[in-house]
Scaffold this motif. Sequence first.
Motif, PDB file in Angstrom:
ATOM      1  N   VAL A  32       0.870  -1.181   0.000  1.00 36.23           N
ATOM      2  CA  VAL A  32       0.000   0.000   0.000  1.00 36.23           C
ATOM      3  C   VAL A  32       0.909   1.233   0.000  1.00 36.23           C
ATOM      4  CG1 VAL A  32      -1.853   1.217   1.176  1.00 36.23           C
ATOM      5  CG2 VAL A  32      -1.767  -1.292   1.258  1.00 36.23           C
ATOM      6  N   LEU A  33       0.816   2.034  -1.048  1.00 33.74           N
ATOM      7  CA  LEU A  33       1.717   3.177  -1.222  1.00 33.74           C
ATOM      8  C   LEU A  33       1.057   4.464  -0.721  1.00 33.74           C
ATOM      9  CD1 LEU A  33       4.409   4.240  -2.369  1.00 33.74           C
ATOM     10  CD2 LEU A  33       3.222   4.613  -4.552  1.00 33.74           C
ATOM     11  N   PHE A  34       1.774   5.171   0.157  1.00 33.47           N
ATOM     12  CA  PHE A  34       1.352   6.480   0.655  1.00 33.47           C
ATOM     13  C   PHE A  34       2.327   7.534   0.117  1.00 33.47           C
ATOM     14  CE2 PHE A  34      -0.322   3.463   3.682  1.00 33.47           C
ATOM     15  CZ  PHE A  34      -1.553   3.984   4.046  1.00 33.47           C
ATOM     16  N   ARG A  35       1.780   8.606  -0.424  1.00 32.90           N
ATOM     17  CA  ARG A  35       2.592   9.728  -0.884  1.00 32.90           C
ATOM     18  C   ARG A  35       2.147  10.989  -0.158  1.00 32.90           C
ATOM     19  NH1 ARG A  35       3.376   9.866  -7.048  1.00 32.90           N
ATOM     20  NH2 ARG A  35       4.794   8.188  -6.379  1.00 32.90           N
ATOM     21  N   LEU A  36       3.045  11.476   0.643  1.00 31.91           N
ATOM     22  CA  LEU A  36       2.738  12.628   1.498  1.00 31.91           C
ATOM     23  C   LEU A  36       1.486  12.377   2.347  1.00 31.91           C
ATOM     24  CD1 LEU A  36       3.472  15.564  -1.011  1.00 31.91           C
ATOM     25  CD2 LEU A  36       4.962  14.643   0.794  1.00 31.91           C
ATOM     26  N   GLY A  37       1.363  11.121   2.803  1.00 34.17           N
ATOM     27  CA  GLY A  37       0.281  10.748   3.695  1.00 34.17           C
ATOM     28  C   GLY A  37      -0.998  10.314   3.029  1.00 34.17           C
ATOM     29  N   ARG A  38      -1.071  10.401   1.711  1.00 31.66           N
ATOM     30  CA  ARG A  38      -2.292  10.012   0.999  1.00 31.66           C
ATOM     31  C   ARG A  38      -2.064   8.691   0.270  1.00 31.66           C
ATOM     32  NH1 ARG A  38      -6.070  13.992   0.453  1.00 31.66           N
ATOM     33  NH2 ARG A  38      -6.945  12.921  -1.362  1.00 31.66           N
ATOM     34  N   VAL A  39      -3.113   7.862   0.256  1.00 35.90           N
ATOM     35  CA  VAL A  39      -3.020   6.548  -0.385  1.00 35.90           C
ATOM     36  C   VAL A  39      -2.968   6.735  -1.898  1.00 35.90           C
ATOM     37  CG1 VAL A  39      -4.155   4.332  -0.747  1.00 35.90           C
ATOM     38  CG2 VAL A  39      -4.240   5.425   1.512  1.00 35.90           C
ATOM     39  N   PRO A  52      12.025   8.454  -2.467  1.00 38.97           N
ATOM     40  CA  PRO A  52      12.480   8.482  -1.074  1.00 38.97           C
ATOM     41  C   PRO A  52      11.952   9.699  -0.329  1.00 38.97           C
ATOM     42  CG  PRO A  52      14.294   7.963  -2.566  1.00 38.97           C
ATOM     43  CD  PRO A  52      13.141   8.369  -3.436  1.00 38.97           C
ATOM     44  N   ILE A  53      11.682   9.525   0.915  1.00 36.89           N
ATOM     45  CA  ILE A  53      11.208  10.539   1.856  1.00 36.89           C
ATOM     46  C   ILE A  53       9.756  10.932   1.558  1.00 36.89           C
ATOM     47  CG2 ILE A  53      11.578  12.830   2.843  1.00 36.89           C
ATOM     48  CD1 ILE A  53      14.540  12.551   2.110  1.00 36.89           C
ATOM     49  N   VAL A  54       9.396  11.031   0.285  1.00 42.30           N
ATOM     50  CA  VAL A  54       8.037  11.447  -0.088  1.00 42.30           C
ATOM     51  C   VAL A  54       7.071  10.276   0.027  1.00 42.30           C
ATOM     52  CG1 VAL A  54       6.591  12.361  -1.939  1.00 42.30           C
ATOM     53  CG2 VAL A  54       8.916  13.246  -1.590  1.00 42.30           C
ATOM     54  N   ASP A  55       7.512   9.087  -0.413  1.00 38.95           N
ATOM     55  CA  ASP A  55       6.632   7.913  -0.433  1.00 38.95           C
ATOM     56  C   ASP A  55       6.954   6.971   0.727  1.00 38.95           C
ATOM     57  OD1 ASP A  55       5.525   8.909  -2.715  1.00 38.95           O
ATOM     58  OD2 ASP A  55       6.579   7.552  -4.084  1.00 38.95           O
ATOM     59  N   VAL A  56       5.891   6.317   1.196  1.00 45.87           N
ATOM     60  CA  VAL A  56       6.018   5.262   2.206  1.00 45.87           C
ATOM     61  C   VAL A  56       5.178   4.076   1.753  1.00 45.87           C
ATOM     62  CG1 VAL A  56       5.606   4.589   4.605  1.00 45.87           C
ATOM     63  CG2 VAL A  56       6.395   6.901   4.071  1.00 45.87           C
ATOM     64  N   MET A  57       5.767   2.877   1.794  1.00 49.73           N
ATOM     65  CA  MET A  57       5.037   1.682   1.367  1.00 49.73           C
ATOM     66  C   MET A  57       4.867   0.735   2.558  1.00 49.73           C
ATOM     67  SD  MET A  57       5.884  -1.142  -1.584  1.00 49.73           S
ATOM     68  CE  MET A  57       5.606   0.003  -2.914  1.00 49.73           C
ATOM     69  N   ARG A  58       3.611   0.307   2.780  1.00 50.02           N
ATOM     70  CA  ARG A  58       3.294  -0.682   3.816  1.00 50.02           C
ATOM     71  C   ARG A  58       2.976  -2.004   3.139  1.00 50.02           C
ATOM     72  NH1 ARG A  58       1.044   1.216   8.609  1.00 50.02           N
ATOM     73  NH2 ARG A  58       0.778  -1.003   9.077  1.00 50.02           N
ATOM     74  N   ARG A  59       3.777  -3.023   3.462  1.00 48.75           N
ATOM     75  CA  ARG A  59       3.537  -4.349   2.883  1.00 48.75           C
ATOM     76  C   ARG A  59       2.551  -5.124   3.764  1.00 48.75           C
ATOM     77  NH1 ARG A  59       9.142  -3.764   1.466  1.00 48.75           N
ATOM     78  NH2 ARG A  59       9.726  -4.517   3.552  1.00 48.75           N
ATOM     79  N   VAL A  60       1.560  -5.742   3.114  1.00 49.45           N
ATOM     80  CA  VAL A  60       0.505  -6.473   3.825  1.00 49.45           C
ATOM     81  C   VAL A  60       0.500  -7.916   3.325  1.00 49.45           C
ATOM     82  CG1 VAL A  60      -1.959  -6.624   4.324  1.00 49.45           C
ATOM     83  CG2 VAL A  60      -0.868  -4.383   4.058  1.00 49.45           C
ATOM     84  N   SER A  61       0.562  -8.880   4.249  1.00 49.57           N
ATOM     85  CA  SER A  61       0.541 -10.300   3.894  1.00 49.57           C
ATOM     86  C   SER A  61      -0.887 -10.736   3.590  1.00 49.57           C
ATOM     87  CB  SER A  61       1.109 -11.142   5.033  1.00 49.57           C
ATOM     88  OG  SER A  61       0.999 -12.530   4.738  1.00 49.57           O
ATOM     89  N   LEU A  62      -1.039 -11.506   2.516  1.00 49.35           N
ATOM     90  CA  LEU A  62      -2.358 -12.024   2.116  1.00 49.35           C
ATOM     91  C   LEU A  62      -2.547 -13.494   2.503  1.00 49.35           C
ATOM     92  CD1 LEU A  62      -2.615 -10.447  -1.457  1.00 49.35           C
ATOM     93  CD2 LEU A  62      -3.377  -9.497   0.730  1.00 49.35           C
ATOM     94  N   ARG A  63      -1.602 -14.062   3.226  1.00 48.15           N
ATOM     95  CA  ARG A  63      -1.716 -15.470   3.615  1.00 48.15           C
ATOM     96  C   ARG A  63      -2.741 -15.649   4.739  1.00 48.15           C
ATOM     97  NH1 ARG A  63       4.509 -16.897   4.664  1.00 48.15           N
ATOM     98  NH2 ARG A  63       4.299 -14.904   5.773  1.00 48.15           N
ATOM     99  N   ILE A  64      -3.242 -16.873   4.840  1.00 46.49           N
ATOM    100  CA  ILE A  64      -4.193 -17.195   5.916  1.00 46.49           C
ATOM    101  C   ILE A  64      -3.445 -17.231   7.244  1.00 46.49           C
ATOM    102  CG2 ILE A  64      -5.753 -18.944   6.840  1.00 46.49           C
ATOM    103  CD1 ILE A  64      -6.444 -19.724   4.008  1.00 46.49           C
ATOM    104  N   VAL A  65      -4.001 -16.570   8.234  1.00 45.30           N
ATOM    105  CA  VAL A  65      -3.386 -16.476   9.556  1.00 45.30           C
ATOM    106  C   VAL A  65      -4.158 -17.365  10.526  1.00 45.30           C
ATOM    107  CG1 VAL A  65      -2.760 -14.939  11.451  1.00 45.30           C
ATOM    108  CG2 VAL A  65      -2.636 -14.121   9.084  1.00 45.30           C
ATOM    109  N   THR A  66      -3.433 -18.177  11.286  1.00 48.09           N
ATOM    110  CA  THR A  66      -4.033 -19.018  12.328  1.00 48.09           C
ATOM    111  C   THR A  66      -3.924 -18.297  13.660  1.00 48.09           C
ATOM    112  OG1 THR A  66      -3.394 -21.009  11.132  1.00 48.09           O
ATOM    113  CG2 THR A  66      -3.987 -21.264  13.445  1.00 48.09           C
ATOM    114  N   MET A  67      -5.057 -18.056  14.290  1.00 46.41           N
ATOM    115  CA  MET A  67      -5.066 -17.287  15.538  1.00 46.41           C
ATOM    116  C   MET A  67      -5.824 -18.067  16.614  1.00 46.41           C
ATOM    117  SD  MET A  67      -6.693 -13.556  16.335  1.00 46.41           S
ATOM    118  CE  MET A  67      -8.320 -14.297  16.294  1.00 46.41           C
ATOM    119  N   PRO A  68      -5.128 -18.538  17.643  1.00 45.00           N
ATOM    120  CA  PRO A  68      -5.838 -19.217  18.738  1.00 45.00           C
ATOM    121  C   PRO A  68      -6.624 -18.220  19.582  1.00 45.00           C
ATOM    122  CG  PRO A  68      -3.509 -19.034  19.241  1.00 45.00           C
ATOM    123  CD  PRO A  68      -3.670 -18.514  17.845  1.00 45.00           C
TER     124      PRO A  68
END
Length: 281
Positions: A32-39, A52-68
């Motif tokens: 998920v790419l954010f540029r100056l705080g906007r998606v 650099p500095i302007v953009d921020v990328m958040r990586r999100v896993s799409l795998r199934i998560v097992t949660m007890p």
Amino acid sequence: MNGWTIVVIIVAAVLLVLALAVRIVKQYEQGVLFRLGRVQGVREPGLRLIIPIVDVMRRVSLRIVTMPIQSQGIITRDNVSVDVSAVAYFKVVDATKSVVAIENVRAAIDQIAQTTLRKVVGQHTLDETLSETDRINLDIRQILDVTTVAWGVEVTLVELKDIQLPETMKRAMAKQAEAEREKRAKIINAEGEHLAAAALGEASDIMMAHPLALQLRNLQSLVEIGVDKNTTVVFPAPLMTTIAELGTFLAREKEAAAAPAAGTGADAAPAANGAMPVASS
């Protein structure tokens, strides 16, 4: 400062910029790419460049998560205290929502799963909780899906993992199961007696119509007794009566056979002495 130093500084600056600009998104992730705080959108797996500095990328896993879901102390509808634990499986289906709509997806699902587990199990009796786990699992999953759809998360499966009962309830259930088995055993025994009585009634009707059948059955019983080489043999009373009747019958037959033979000898004696028969007119 000589020329080689300048070249080294330029190369280092270029490498630093590339390090800040290059991002690698794995196959099971979305960025998920954010540029100056906007998606700005979602970036697919592969090598991606950002500013650099302007953009921020958040990586999100799409795998199934097992949660007890940790054990919860729950009071059922029939006022029985039980400890129930479960396990939930979920996956992110909308990377943007999972980043923007909620701060920590895993922690949020853990909390909502615990409260939903207590709510759903508390609406059922103990017997329903033990026997209808599939329906309870489905109810929990449906409630979680309604809540988590706004977070870009799909709950794929919820399963009750362990149900701990009080010791007094375990003993009561054991007694109930034992009584149920004894009841079924008595019913089966009674049904067997009923069938045996019906079969014996039919057999007695046949023996009344055929008296010799009873005697044959007595003889068969004697044969079965003799197999074990017992020293004591018990003769049924009807068999002894039959033997006496048979002896009487044989005596009568012998007397009847002897009477004609005696009459034939008396008539033949005069002829043997030479006496002539006299004809009367």
